[in-house]
Structure formats: structure tokens, C-alpha cells
Design an enzyme around this catalytic site. Structure first.
Site: not given
Ligand SMILES: Cc1cc2nc3c(=O)[nH]c(=O)nc-3n(C[C@H](O)[C@H](O)[C@H](O)COP(=O)(O)OP(=O)(O)OC[C@H]3O[C@@H](n4cnc5c(N)ncnc54)[C@H](O)[C@@H]3O)c2cc1C
Length: 299
Positions: A212, A283, A163
Site C-alpha cells: 500500500s 505508508e 501502521r
Molecule cells: C504485495 C504486498 C502486499 C502487502 N500487504 C501488506 C499488508 O496487508 N499489510 C501490511 O501491513 N503491509 C503490507 N505490505 C507492506 C510490507 O510487506 C510490510 O510493511 C512489512 O512489514 C515490511 O517488512 P519488510 O521486512 O519488508 O520491511 P522493509 O520494507 O525492508 O522496511 C520497512 C521499514 O522497516 C524498517 N525495518 C526493517 N527491518 C527492521 C528491523 N529488523 N528493525 C528495525 N526496523 C526495521 C526499515 O528500516 C523500514 O523503515 C505489503 C507489501 C507488498 C509488496
């Protein structure tokens, strides 16, 4: 010169799944690598902090906002297509779209992503994973843009761990290539259906959360089980509540502020240390002037 695509004071709450947080001082939605590089060069020249925003599914934005440039990748930077056994995707492409394209092309290996409501860029940043799979396991390379240009990096060079990655603010994942493998479409569908059913049974998937709250510690109990044993299910501060269904989730009960979520995180960490001697590590990623208060022992 100021890029034409720059907007000012754009509310970020609409770009997070929790639905909290203030505005970004600057905001832009680049659609090409050139547009992205121009924005990054401008931010560097103006000494403006940069953060990419994916689907905001792991993001807590300060209530008074982010005094920097928030970037939301769109257009070709959010598209995905299969090319042989590679899935080529923009950093802003939702994992759901990638999975759909992979399945249509008969490519397996990305099924675990059905449980993760984020983008490719956010998933690389977090090394997101579920059900035994993670980005590091499928990522061939990622094109990382910064003020000094763009370069392709391998998972090792990206420093992908449980993570987290070694990426730093100002580095934006513009594209990624995922190496998948041929798999019958019906098998992919069956795996995804089974994973989604498990998710629905265990987590508050129909609530506004950021996934999480804490990483799982090195302990026989998961973060959720530890917090449940601390009696935190349903514990509320302001408009934020620890999910009655799964204690490692914080729900927005309607009018939550990010500060409420931070207060719950602090309380949960305090109780886990007191009861189990475990230091839980968040996380969720913080954006803007947000800080998790230290534990009573100063850590
Ligand atoms: C219901 C639910 C279930 C989930 N289950 C899981 C799971 O099973 N496993 C898991 O690992 N995660 C899970 N997550 C968390 C989340 O979905 C992941 O961490 C996901 O990868 C975040 O992606 P995002 O595009 O929404 O990033 P964001 O939340 O928008 O950003 C997260 C981080 O990534 C950075 N970021 C975003 N896009 C970029 C880019 N293009 N380049 C560089 N940095 C960037 C942001 O600046 C920030 O620091 C869950 C979330 C929810 C709401």
C-alpha cells in the site's frame, strides 16, 4: 575499529520488492546479536546513519542511494522456531517462515501474516497487519538493539499504532517473541488459503510493488477507492504506474526509478486533496535523500 563484516557501496535495489534505488554507502549482514551491536557501536562512533532492511517490501530507496549503513539481518537473527505457544524469531526472519513454523507446531494467530511479504523486524517497525490482525495483537516483546545495547520492549513500549511504531532510526529489532495459541493445522491451512485467494483477487500480487502506498484515511472510502475515483488507475510517470488493478499500489513497469514513484505519490496526494479534501499519508518508508513534495496548501 572497523567491523570485518562491513561492505561498501552495495546496491539496495536488489533488496527491495519495487526493485529501485541506489547503493548503501555501507552494508553489513550480521548473523548474531554481538555482530549487530558491534556494527551499531561503530556507526554511532563514526556518526553514520543506520537503517535495517528487511525484505524491502515497504521501502523506497533514493536513486542516489543511502549514505549510511544498511543492515540485513541473517543467520540466527533471521531464524524462527516454536517454543511452547511462543514463536521466537529473529528480526530478519520472513513472516512466511514464521507462519510455516507456527503451522507445523499447530499454533494459530499469525494467519493474517500470509498476506504480508516482510520480515518480523519490518513488521514490528510498521505494526504490519491484514484481515483484522496485526503485530501488536500477537507480539509479546521485541529485543531492540541500538548503539547503547539491547533491551526487551513490550508492544506498549514500542508505541505500536495503525501502521507505525515509536521506533527510531538506529533502533533495530533483533528478535521477537509472538504469543500464539493452539489451533488445528487444517484450520490454519484453510484460513490462509482463503486470505490468499482474497488477496490474489484484489491486489497486483504478481507485480513489483511496495504494498500500500498510502495509509487508509479517516474517510468512508479507502485510499485505493479515493485514488480510483480520481481516475488514477493506470496513470504512469516514467517507469512507474499506478496499478490498473488497485489504485493504492504503484508497479514497476520495467525501468522505474524511485523518483518516478515519488512523483506519482505527489500527484495522487494532490488529486485526493483537490477532489475529496483528504490529505493522504504515505505508508511506504523512505530511505536516503527522498522527499514527498508538500501539497499546494503547504502540508
Ligand atoms: C504485495 C504486498 C502486499 C502487502 N500487504 C501488506 C499488508 O496487508 N499489510 C501490511 O501491513 N503491509 C503490507 N505490505 C507492506 C510490507 O510487506 C510490510 O510493511 C512489512 O512489514 C515490511 O517488512 P519488510 O521486512 O519488508 O520491511 P522493509 O520494507 O525492508 O522496511 C520497512 C521499514 O522497516 C524498517 N525495518 C526493517 N527491518 C527492521 C528491523 N529488523 N528493525 C528495525 N526496523 C526495521 C526499515 O528500516 C523500514 O523503515 C505489503 C507489501 C507488498 C509488496
Amino acid at each position: 575499529m572497523r567491523p570485518a563484516t562491513l561492505e561498501e557501496r552495495v546496491p539496495l535495489a536488489r533488496y527491495t520488492t519495487l526493485g529501485t534505488g541506489g547503493p548503501a554507502r555501507w552494508f553489513a549482514a550480521p548473523e548474531t546479536l554481538d555482530e549487530l551491536l558491534e556494527l551499531l557501536a561503530w556507526a554511532s562512533a563514526e556518526d553514520v546513519a543506520v537503517a535495517a532492511v528487511g525484505l524491502g517490501s515497504n521501502l523506497l530507496v533514493a536513486d542516489d542511494g543511502f549514505p549510511g549503513l544498511a543492515l540485513k539481518l541473517k543467520g540466527e537473527l533471521a531464524a524462527a522456531r516454536a517454543d511452547g505457544d511462543l514463536l521466537v524469531a529473529g528480526g530478519g526472519a520472513p513472516l512466511a517462515v514464521c507462519l510455516h513454523r507456527a503451522r507445523a507446531a499447530g499454533l494459530g494467530g499469525l494467519e493474517f501474516a500470509c498476506a504480508i511479504p516482510g520480515t518480523v523486524g519490518g513488521a514490528v517497525w510498521m505494526n504490519a497487519g491484514a484481515y483484522g490482525g496485526d503485530l501488536a495483537g500477537v507480539l509479546e516483546r521485541a529485543l531492540v538493539a541500538s548503539a547503547s545495547g539491547a533491551e526487551w520492549l513490550t508492544p506498549d513500549e514500542l508505541g505500536l499504532r495503525y501502521r507505525r511504531s515509536g521506533l527510531r532510526p538506529g533502533q533495530v529489532v533483533a528478535r521477537a517473541e509472538l504469543r500464539l495459541r493452539s489451533r488445528p493445522v487444517e484450520e490454519i491451512k484453510a484460513t490462509v488459503a482463503e486470505m490468499q485467494a482474497r488477496r490474489k483477487a484484489a491486489q497486483p500480487t504478481n507485480k513489483r510493488t511496495f504494498g500500500s502506498v498510502f495509509k487508509n484515511p479517516e474517510h468512508e472510502l479507502s485510499a485505493g477507492r479515493l485514488l480510483e475515483a480520481c481516475g488514477l488507475r493506470g496513470h504512469a510517470i516514467g517507469g512507474a504506474v499506478i496499478s490498473p488493478m488497485h489504485a493504492n499500489f504503484i508497479e514497476n513497469a520495467g525501468d522505474a526509478r524511485s523518483a518516478d514513484a515519488v512523483a506519482l505519490i505527489a500527484e495522487a496526494r494532490r488529486r485526493a486533496l483537490e477532489r475529496f479534501g483528504v490529505r493522504l499519508e504515505p505508508e511506504v518508508q523512505l530511505l536516503g535523500a527522498l522527499e514527498i513534495p508538500p501539497l499546494p496548501d503547504g502540508t
